[in-house]
Design a protein around this motif. Structure first.
Motif, PDB file in Angstrom:
ATOM      1  N   PHE A   1     127.932 -37.661  77.402  1.00 38.69           N
ATOM      2  CA  PHE A   1     127.047 -36.564  77.018  1.00 38.69           C
ATOM      3  C   PHE A   1     127.491 -35.265  77.680  1.00 38.69           C
ATOM      4  CE2 PHE A   1     123.307 -33.898  77.774  1.00 38.69           C
ATOM      5  CZ  PHE A   1     122.827 -33.760  76.486  1.00 38.69           C
ATOM      6  N   LEU A   2     127.853 -35.363  78.987  1.00 38.67           N
ATOM      7  CA  LEU A   2     128.299 -34.169  79.700  1.00 38.67           C
ATOM      8  C   LEU A   2     129.608 -33.653  79.125  1.00 38.67           C
ATOM      9  CD1 LEU A   2     127.461 -35.187  83.388  1.00 38.67           C
ATOM     10  CD2 LEU A   2     126.352 -33.380  82.035  1.00 38.67           C
ATOM     11  N   ILE A   3     130.527 -34.584  78.803  1.00 37.26           N
ATOM     12  CA  ILE A   3     131.807 -34.175  78.231  1.00 37.26           C
ATOM     13  C   ILE A   3     131.592 -33.503  76.883  1.00 37.26           C
ATOM     14  CG2 ILE A   3     133.976 -35.025  77.271  1.00 37.26           C
ATOM     15  CD1 ILE A   3     133.849 -37.246  79.429  1.00 37.26           C
ATOM     16  N   MET A   4     130.773 -34.109  76.041  1.00 35.99           N
ATOM     17  CA  MET A   4     130.507 -33.534  74.723  1.00 35.99           C
ATOM     18  C   MET A   4     129.809 -32.202  74.846  1.00 35.99           C
ATOM     19  SD  MET A   4     129.320 -36.941  72.646  1.00 35.99           S
ATOM     20  CE  MET A   4     128.923 -36.020  71.180  1.00 35.99           C
ATOM     21  N   GLY A   5     128.905 -32.092  75.800  1.00 37.81           N
ATOM     22  CA  GLY A   5     128.193 -30.837  75.997  1.00 37.81           C
ATOM     23  C   GLY A   5     129.120 -29.721  76.411  1.00 37.81           C
ATOM     24  N   CYS A   6     130.182 -30.074  77.141  1.00 36.89           N
ATOM     25  CA  CYS A   6     131.131 -29.058  77.582  1.00 36.89           C
ATOM     26  C   CYS A   6     132.055 -28.621  76.458  1.00 36.89           C
ATOM     27  CB  CYS A   6     131.970 -29.586  78.749  1.00 36.89           C
ATOM     28  SG  CYS A   6     131.015 -29.810  80.280  1.00 36.89           S
ATOM     29  N   THR A   7     132.295 -29.515  75.499  1.00 38.26           N
ATOM     30  CA  THR A   7     133.268 -29.195  74.456  1.00 38.26           C
ATOM     31  C   THR A   7     132.611 -28.672  73.189  1.00 38.26           C
ATOM     32  OG1 THR A   7     133.203 -31.492  73.675  1.00 38.26           O
ATOM     33  CG2 THR A   7     134.879 -30.928  75.303  1.00 38.26           C
ATOM     34  N   GLN A   8     131.348 -28.977  72.945  1.00 41.47           N
ATOM     35  CA  GLN A   8     130.687 -28.523  71.732  1.00 41.47           C
ATOM     36  C   GLN A   8     130.161 -27.099  71.911  1.00 41.47           C
ATOM     37  OE1 GLN A   8     127.683 -31.466  70.858  1.00 41.47           O
ATOM     38  NE2 GLN A   8     129.010 -32.473  69.376  1.00 41.47           N
ATOM     39  N   THR A   9     130.238 -26.301  70.835  1.00 41.22           N
ATOM     40  CA  THR A   9     129.684 -24.956  70.859  1.00 41.22           C
ATOM     41  C   THR A   9     128.190 -25.039  70.598  1.00 41.22           C
ATOM     42  OG1 THR A   9     131.749 -24.096  69.989  1.00 41.22           O
ATOM     43  CG2 THR A   9     129.830 -22.666  69.846  1.00 41.22           C
ATOM     44  N   GLU A  10     127.426 -24.321  71.395  1.00 43.83           N
ATOM     45  CA  GLU A  10     125.969 -24.354  71.249  1.00 43.83           C
ATOM     46  C   GLU A  10     125.569 -23.714  69.923  1.00 43.83           C
ATOM     47  OE1 GLU A  10     121.928 -22.780  73.541  1.00 43.83           O
ATOM     48  OE2 GLU A  10     123.909 -22.547  74.463  1.00 43.83           O
ATOM     49  N   THR A  11     124.716 -24.391  69.176  1.00 47.82           N
ATOM     50  CA  THR A  11     124.242 -23.876  67.900  1.00 47.82           C
ATOM     51  C   THR A  11     123.280 -22.715  68.138  1.00 47.82           C
ATOM     52  OG1 THR A  11     124.421 -26.068  66.918  1.00 47.82           O
ATOM     53  CG2 THR A  11     123.064 -24.449  65.760  1.00 47.82           C
ATOM     54  N   PRO A  12     123.541 -21.533  67.563  1.00 47.01           N
ATOM     55  CA  PRO A  12     122.616 -20.425  67.769  1.00 47.01           C
ATOM     56  C   PRO A  12     121.281 -20.712  67.096  1.00 47.01           C
ATOM     57  CG  PRO A  12     124.254 -19.861  66.108  1.00 47.01           C
ATOM     58  CD  PRO A  12     124.664 -21.177  66.687  1.00 47.01           C
ATOM     59  N   PRO A  13     120.173 -20.362  67.738  1.00 46.44           N
ATOM     60  CA  PRO A  13     118.878 -20.585  67.108  1.00 46.44           C
ATOM     61  C   PRO A  13     118.721 -19.692  65.884  1.00 46.44           C
ATOM     62  CG  PRO A  13     118.634 -19.244  69.082  1.00 46.44           C
ATOM     63  CD  PRO A  13     120.058 -19.704  69.052  1.00 46.44           C
ATOM     64  N   SER A  14     117.995 -20.178  64.883  1.00 47.63           N
ATOM     65  CA  SER A  14     117.741 -19.381  63.695  1.00 47.63           C
ATOM     66  C   SER A  14     116.802 -18.240  64.049  1.00 47.63           C
ATOM     67  CB  SER A  14     117.119 -20.249  62.602  1.00 47.63           C
ATOM     68  OG  SER A  14     116.846 -19.495  61.444  1.00 47.63           O
ATOM     69  N   LYS A  15     117.200 -17.024  63.722  1.00 51.71           N
ATOM     70  CA  LYS A  15     116.410 -15.849  64.069  1.00 51.71           C
ATOM     71  C   LYS A  15     115.552 -15.420  62.891  1.00 51.71           C
ATOM     72  CE  LYS A  15     119.417 -13.984  67.690  1.00 51.71           C
ATOM     73  NZ  LYS A  15     118.392 -13.978  68.728  1.00 51.71           N
ATOM     74  N   THR A  16     114.559 -14.603  63.170  1.00 54.98           N
ATOM     75  CA  THR A  16     113.669 -14.095  62.138  1.00 54.98           C
ATOM     76  C   THR A  16     114.154 -12.733  61.660  1.00 54.98           C
ATOM     77  OG1 THR A  16     112.219 -12.923  63.690  1.00 54.98           O
ATOM     78  CG2 THR A  16     111.737 -15.257  63.267  1.00 54.98           C
ATOM     79  N   ALA A  17     113.608 -12.296  60.524  1.00 54.61           N
ATOM     80  CA  ALA A  17     113.935 -10.966  60.012  1.00 54.61           C
ATOM     81  C   ALA A  17     113.564  -9.885  61.014  1.00 54.61           C
ATOM     82  CB  ALA A  17     113.223 -10.730  58.685  1.00 54.61           C
ATOM     83  N   ALA A  18     112.440 -10.080  61.673  1.00 60.00           N
ATOM     84  CA  ALA A  18     112.001  -9.093  62.664  1.00 60.00           C
ATOM     85  C   ALA A  18     113.004  -8.945  63.796  1.00 60.00           C
ATOM     86  CB  ALA A  18     110.630  -9.489  63.220  1.00 60.00           C
ATOM     87  N   GLU A  19     113.708 -10.023  64.109  1.00 60.40           N
ATOM     88  CA  GLU A  19     114.690  -9.992  65.194  1.00 60.40           C
ATOM     89  C   GLU A  19     116.030  -9.422  64.759  1.00 60.40           C
ATOM     90  OE1 GLU A  19     113.758 -13.736  68.050  1.00 60.40           O
ATOM     91  OE2 GLU A  19     114.204 -14.251  65.961  1.00 60.40           O
ATOM     92  N   ILE A  20     116.435  -9.661  63.527  1.00 60.03           N
ATOM     93  CA  ILE A  20     117.784  -9.270  63.125  1.00 60.03           C
ATOM     94  C   ILE A  20     117.855  -7.883  62.507  1.00 60.03           C
ATOM     95  CG2 ILE A  20     118.544 -11.652  62.836  1.00 60.03           C
ATOM     96  CD1 ILE A  20     118.145 -11.432  59.870  1.00 60.03           C
ATOM     97  N   LEU A  21     116.824  -7.442  61.809  1.00 56.34           N
ATOM     98  CA  LEU A  21     116.893  -6.153  61.131  1.00 56.34           C
ATOM     99  C   LEU A  21     116.887  -5.020  62.152  1.00 56.34           C
ATOM    100  CD1 LEU A  21     114.612  -6.549  57.979  1.00 56.34           C
ATOM    101  CD2 LEU A  21     117.100  -6.681  58.142  1.00 56.34           C
ATOM    102  N   GLY A  22     117.932  -4.224  62.124  1.00 57.72           N
ATOM    103  CA  GLY A  22     118.046  -3.110  63.050  1.00 57.72           C
ATOM    104  C   GLY A  22     118.787  -3.429  64.329  1.00 57.72           C
ATOM    105  N   ASP A  23     119.147  -4.686  64.524  1.00 58.42           N
ATOM    106  CA  ASP A  23     119.930  -5.073  65.698  1.00 58.42           C
ATOM    107  C   ASP A  23     121.408  -4.853  65.366  1.00 58.42           C
ATOM    108  OD1 ASP A  23     121.342  -6.317  67.736  1.00 58.42           O
ATOM    109  OD2 ASP A  23     120.032  -8.061  67.842  1.00 58.42           O
ATOM    110  N   PRO A  24     122.113  -3.961  66.091  1.00 61.79           N
ATOM    111  CA  PRO A  24     123.519  -3.696  65.772  1.00 61.79           C
ATOM    112  C   PRO A  24     124.411  -4.924  65.862  1.00 61.79           C
ATOM    113  CG  PRO A  24     122.643  -2.029  67.275  1.00 61.79           C
ATOM    114  CD  PRO A  24     121.614  -3.118  67.191  1.00 61.79           C
ATOM    115  N   ASN A  25     123.955  -5.965  66.552  1.00 62.53           N
ATOM    116  CA  ASN A  25     124.720  -7.204  66.613  1.00 62.53           C
ATOM    117  C   ASN A  25     124.595  -8.022  65.331  1.00 62.53           C
ATOM    118  OD1 ASN A  25     125.687  -6.916  69.345  1.00 62.53           O
ATOM    119  ND2 ASN A  25     123.576  -7.304  70.006  1.00 62.53           N
ATOM    120  N   TYR A  26     123.728  -7.574  64.416  1.00 61.72           N
ATOM    121  CA  TYR A  26     123.516  -8.261  63.144  1.00 61.72           C
ATOM    122  C   TYR A  26     123.708  -7.248  62.018  1.00 61.72           C
ATOM    123  CZ  TYR A  26     121.898 -12.275  65.738  1.00 61.72           C
ATOM    124  OH  TYR A  26     121.844 -13.352  66.589  1.00 61.72           O
ATOM    125  N   GLN A  27     124.984  -6.891  61.793  1.00 62.67           N
ATOM    126  CA  GLN A  27     125.300  -5.917  60.755  1.00 62.67           C
ATOM    127  C   GLN A  27     124.979  -6.500  59.378  1.00 62.67           C
ATOM    128  OE1 GLN A  27     126.560  -2.641  61.126  1.00 62.67           O
ATOM    129  NE2 GLN A  27     126.009  -2.979  63.273  1.00 62.67           N
TER     130      GLN A  27
END
Length: 417
Positions: free
Chosen positions: A14-40
């Protein structure tokens, strides 16, 4: 002892897999993404041919999305739901990319096309709707929002469906309001996600920023009903239709053509800002505290019609880059989402005129060449290994700036015939 050993091995794996797997980004809401320059945000159509009857495949769309993602584009805008399987293929492509790469993140503002009864005929009735089409569009939007809740974050009811120059299909605001309220009711009932945002994407004038002919109680009710206002602004088109802002001033006569163009593009940015502010003023004047974002704006790179060298002289890749960069800089600084129009050229929009401006708003050509706005990104190696329909991402004009500038013409002076 065997149980303890098994537990230790399992924990180690589990520790080995945790180190090698990329963490899945949480699904964001429209309120969070609209207007955020990191979400063009960008408007996206994948069509390659001069007809929408030939719908791009999921694999073709995946190629496009990988390219757009490299530009930090994370929010796409679509226009139809059921007339063509295009929007659904986009959702399938995003889902597939997310399954292949846990770190891939892309969201959609899903457009539902709304039109009047008798649209595209000589007997269009603007205060009645094409109920069959509109119901099918909304029903398909609801189905997709349920099926892809981690991707569909916004539903836009109509695209330039209220502005009066859309004479072949526009509807009155009460029709848009009906469908917005329907979707909001589904949210209240728990049939749609509570954080799904509902809007209508329309010209600045029909969102209260234009003439008195647009202002009525139904529009005010619509502004109150949506979760945010999605307004459009096109200084490019008004370089012909309302050219006063665009023309060079008499005091610029001693400047070089390039200097005059640079000043004209600053005025184009300020023109867009003024139209945006006119909508904000309308909304706040109603006593509403409502976000206002830009659902569409852009600049064409080619035109042999109203905007080319024999017209307003607006269309070329140099001016396109200036407009894009000015708009991104302003909206990023102000926390305004800007669904720039558009990712790739599409030739179905003006299929009888290949050099018509509507076919040339993309940041990329159909065959995958990056226009001047993205030449520095090509130089940085961002697109290395990426292709569109087998074509590597290279520069237009073979990267020759002198050749590009040969096609660039300065605006005329005020009062010039």
């Amino acid at each position: 002892m065997k149980v303890l050993l098994f537990s230790l091995v399992t924990a180690s794996l589990f520790l080995i897999m945790g180190c090698t797997q990329t963490e899945t980004p949480p699904s964001k809401t429209a309120a969070e993404i609209l207007g955020d320059p990191n979400y063009q945000a960008i408007s996206y159509g994948a069509f390659r041919e001069n007809t929408r009857d030939i719908v791009p495949t999921v694999e073709q769309i995946k190629e496009d999305l990988i390219i757009l993602s490299a530009l930090n584009i994370k929010v796409l805008r679509t226009y139809n739901t059921q007339q063509y399987p295009h929007a659904e293929n986009i959702l399938k492509a995003i889902k597939s990319l997310k399954e292949e790469d846990d770190s891939f993140e892309m969201y959609v503002m899903l457009g539902a096309w709304i039109e009047a009864k008798g649209s595209w005929t000589d007997t269009v009735i603007h205060d009645e709707e094409n109920l069959e089409n509109n119901t099918a569009e909304i029903d398909a939007a609801v189905r997709m929002a349920k099926e892809y809740p981690d991707i569909v974050k916004i539903i836009a009811v109509g695209n330039e469906a209220m502005v009066h120059w859309a004479a072949t299909y526009f509807v009155t605001p009460d029709i848009i309001l009906k469908w917005v309220n329907h979707l909001q009711d589904l949210k209240v009932k728990g049939e749609l996600p509570a954080d799904l945002w509902i809007t209508s994407s329309d010209n600045f004038a029909s969102w209260g920023g234009g003439g008195e002919e647009y202002l009525n109680d139904d529009l005010a009710s619509l502004a109150a009903a949506v979760d945010f206002v999605s307004m459009h602004t096109y200084p490019f088109h008004d370089s012909h239709y309302n050219s006063a802002y665009w023309l060079s001033r008499s005091e610029e006569e001693n400047l070089t053509d390039t200097e005059r163009i640079d000043l004209a593009m600053i005025r184009a940015r300020d023109y867009a800002k003024a139209q945006y502010q006119s909508v904000v003023d309308y909304v706040t004047g109603l006593g509403l505290d409502k976000p206002v974002h830009i659902g569409e704006t852009g600049w064409a790179s080619v035109s042999t019609d109203l905007y080319g060298s024999t017209g307003s002289k607006a269309a070329d890749e140099y001016k396109q880059k200036l407009f894009h960069d000015h708009l991104r800089e302003w909206t990023d600084a102000e926390g305004i989402a800007c669904f720039y129009f558009e990712g790739f050229n599409e030739q179905w929009k003006d299929k009888l005129n290949p050099t018509g401006s509507e076919n040339h708003f993309g940041l990329f050509t159909i065959d995958g060449k990056a226009k001047y706005v993205l030449w520095d990104v090509v130089d940085a190696g961002t697109f290395d290994g990426m292709t569109r329909d087998g074509n590597p991402i290279t520069k237009t004009y073979d990267g020759n700036l002198d050749d590009l500038m040969d096609d660039v013409v300065a605006p005329e002076f005020e009062g010039q015939d």
